[in-house]
Scaffold this motif. Structure first.
Motif, PDB file in Angstrom:
ATOM      1  N   ASN A 148      -5.049   1.370   5.355  1.00  0.00           N
ATOM      2  CA  ASN A 148      -5.114  -0.092   5.426  1.00  0.00           C
ATOM      3  C   ASN A 148      -4.094  -0.671   6.409  1.00  0.00           C
ATOM      4  OD1 ASN A 148      -7.247  -0.775   3.637  1.00  0.00           O
ATOM      5  ND2 ASN A 148      -5.922  -0.255   1.903  1.00  0.00           N
ATOM      6  N   CYS A 152      -1.281   4.934   4.004  1.00  0.00           N
ATOM      7  CA  CYS A 152      -2.599   4.346   3.719  1.00  0.00           C
ATOM      8  C   CYS A 152      -3.250   3.838   5.012  1.00  0.00           C
ATOM      9  CB  CYS A 152      -2.427   3.183   2.736  1.00  0.00           C
ATOM     10  SG  CYS A 152      -3.981   2.334   2.401  1.00  0.00           S
ATOM     11  N   GLY A 200      -9.850   3.487  -4.687  1.00  0.00           N
ATOM     12  CA  GLY A 200      -8.413   3.713  -4.715  1.00  0.00           C
ATOM     13  C   GLY A 200      -7.698   2.810  -5.708  1.00  0.00           C
ATOM     14  N   ASN A 213     -12.737   4.942   2.401  1.00  0.00           N
ATOM     15  CA  ASN A 213     -11.857   6.073   2.069  1.00  0.00           C
ATOM     16  C   ASN A 213     -12.492   6.958   1.012  1.00  0.00           C
ATOM     17  OD1 ASN A 213     -11.462   4.609  -0.261  1.00  0.00           O
ATOM     18  ND2 ASN A 213      -9.476   3.802   0.361  1.00  0.00           N
ATOM     19  N   CYS A 251      -6.705   7.881   2.602  1.00  0.00           N
ATOM     20  CA  CYS A 251      -6.131   7.441   1.321  1.00  0.00           C
ATOM     21  C   CYS A 251      -5.358   8.638   0.792  1.00  0.00           C
ATOM     22  CB  CYS A 251      -7.232   7.024   0.340  1.00  0.00           C
ATOM     23  SG  CYS A 251      -6.654   6.762  -1.354  1.00  0.00           S
ATOM     24  N   PRO A 252      -4.114   8.794   1.274  1.00  0.00           N
ATOM     25  CA  PRO A 252      -3.380  10.022   0.938  1.00  0.00           C
ATOM     26  C   PRO A 252      -3.137  10.219  -0.547  1.00  0.00           C
ATOM     27  CG  PRO A 252      -1.969   8.433   2.088  1.00  0.00           C
ATOM     28  CD  PRO A 252      -3.361   7.900   2.147  1.00  0.00           C
ATOM     29  N   THR A 253      -3.216   9.150  -1.320  1.00  0.00           N
ATOM     30  CA  THR A 253      -2.929   9.287  -2.753  1.00  0.00           C
ATOM     31  C   THR A 253      -4.082   9.940  -3.515  1.00  0.00           C
ATOM     32  OG1 THR A 253      -1.554   7.324  -2.568  1.00  0.00           O
ATOM     33  CG2 THR A 253      -2.166   7.991  -4.804  1.00  0.00           C
ATOM     34  N   TYR A 254      -5.315   9.571  -3.163  1.00  0.00           N
ATOM     35  CA  TYR A 254      -6.457  10.064  -3.951  1.00  0.00           C
ATOM     36  C   TYR A 254      -7.499  10.839  -3.157  1.00  0.00           C
ATOM     37  CZ  TYR A 254      -4.490   6.961  -7.433  1.00  0.00           C
ATOM     38  OH  TYR A 254      -3.635   6.370  -8.315  1.00  0.00           O
ATOM     39  N   TRP A 286       0.840  -1.203   0.000  1.00  0.00           N
ATOM     40  CA  TRP A 286       0.000   0.000   0.000  1.00  0.00           C
ATOM     41  C   TRP A 286       0.870   1.246   0.000  1.00  0.00           C
ATOM     42  CZ3 TRP A 286      -2.027  -3.188   4.453  1.00  0.00           C
ATOM     43  CH2 TRP A 286      -3.028  -4.067   4.012  1.00  0.00           C
ATOM     44  N   CYS A 287       0.273   2.369  -0.413  1.00  0.00           N
ATOM     45  CA  CYS A 287       0.999   3.652  -0.407  1.00  0.00           C
ATOM     46  C   CYS A 287       1.373   4.030   1.029  1.00  0.00           C
ATOM     47  CB  CYS A 287       0.110   4.763  -0.966  1.00  0.00           C
ATOM     48  SG  CYS A 287      -0.679   4.404  -2.539  1.00  0.00           S
ATOM     49  N   CYS A 340      -8.120  -1.930  -2.763  1.00  0.00           N
ATOM     50  CA  CYS A 340      -6.795  -1.872  -2.130  1.00  0.00           C
ATOM     51  C   CYS A 340      -6.780  -2.703  -0.852  1.00  0.00           C
ATOM     52  CB  CYS A 340      -6.411  -0.440  -1.827  1.00  0.00           C
ATOM     53  SG  CYS A 340      -6.044   0.549  -3.292  1.00  0.00           S
TER      54      CYS A 340
END
Ligand code: SF4
Length: 295
Positions: A29, A27, A132, A128, A207-210, A23-24, A58
């Motif tokens: 998760n 995350c 993702g 989230n 979900c820091p990416t999206y 995972w990023c 994810c």
């Protein structure tokens, strides 16, 4: 014996596989995985004593990051496969993990009927507020107007108020927690697994990416522990009110529990007094003579 061990000596690492998490960074998760392992250990469950069912998303990559009986099913179908397993063998706790994308779109019908049927499973919503895995598509829980990869000018669809929706189905257990509070999530998951009936656990996840609108910092600031503030989790109306109204603060903890809950199988008059499980009643039947009629 370390702090994550339980009475007959198992530890959280008993649930760890050799596969690395991909995972990023940041995350939610990671927190959900850690809390799930801790909850199972503190419940005294060894990996062979629990069934873990995963949807696609994810979070679904947890399915090979932890041990236990695991099933990684089709997108949106985790609640139905977990419910079927719990009906077949009610002796084994069943946990189902799904994202907000799958469970409030493709699989929303399964959620509706699992709540009203009160199947005896714990459902963990990895919430989230976006898809993702497929790189930041808006889900049914993305706030309207948010700019997502599928809606660069802002999502135009109305957002489902997930808590209002779930409470409209007369659930017997509703909780909310936050991926940054592993201790609370562990306790919530333990209460959910011990509940007799369908346990709905909304895990608010970063979900820091999206997801740029409900960040870890935002959730940390807005979430409060309603149980610590004296919330009476037996009061359906109050629980619904504090669950739905997130305008100022977000209530977390066990928000509602009907301790008189009767799960689906126990409601069926025809099964009263039957000692066998459905899985014991499966028979092998020779249908070769029957097939000859049609050939
Ligand atoms: Fe986690 Fe979001 Fe990255 Fe998926 S895209 S691994 S949900 S941070």
């Amino acid at each position: 014996m370390n702090s994550s061990s339980f009475k007959d000596g198992h530890v959280t690492s008993d649930y760890s596989s050799d596969n690395l998490c991909t995972w990023c960074d940041g995350c939610g998760n990671y927190g959900a995985l850690g809390a799930t392992k801790r909850a199972l250990v503190e419940l005294g469950l060894a990996p062979h004593q629990v069934l873990l069912c995963f949807d696609v998303g994810c979070h679904g990559n947890m399915s090979d990051k932890m041990l236990g009986y695991r099933f990684h099913g089709l997108h949106g179908r985790v609640i139905s496969l977990a419910s079927g397993a719990a009906l077949a063998n009610p002796d084994i706790p069943v946990l189902a993990f799904g994202g907000d994308g799958a469970c409030f779109s493709e699989g929303v019908g399964h959620l509706v009927h699992a709540v009203r049927s009160n199947y005896n499973i714990t459902f963990v919503l990895h919430n989230n507020a976006n898809y993702g895995l497929t790189t930041g598509q808006a889900s049914a829980l993305t706030p309207r107007g948010e700019k997502m990869n599928t809606a660069p000018q802002g999502s135009v669809e109305e957002t489902i108020n997930s808590m209002d929706f779930v409470f409209s189905l007369k659930p017997t257990f509703v909780a909310r927690t936050f991926s940054g509070d592993i201790r609370q999530m562990t306790d919530v998951l333990k209460a959910a697994v011990n509940h007799r009936g369908f346990s709905y656990v909304d895990v608010l996840q970063a979900c820091p990416t999206y997801n740029k609108f409900a960040t870890h910092e935002y959730l940390l600031e807005k979430c409060y522990d309603a149980n610590a503030e004296g919330h009476d989790s037996s009061n359906f109306e109050v629980a619904r009110k504090i669950a739905v109204d997130t305008s100022e603060r977000i209530a977390t903890g066990v928000l509602y529990q009907n301790k008189e809950s009767v799960p689906f199988l126990d409601r069926i008059e025809a099964r009263k007094g039957i000692k066998t499980r459905l899985v014991d009643e499966v028979e092998t039947v020779d249908v070769s003579e029957l097939i000859k009629i049609f050939t």
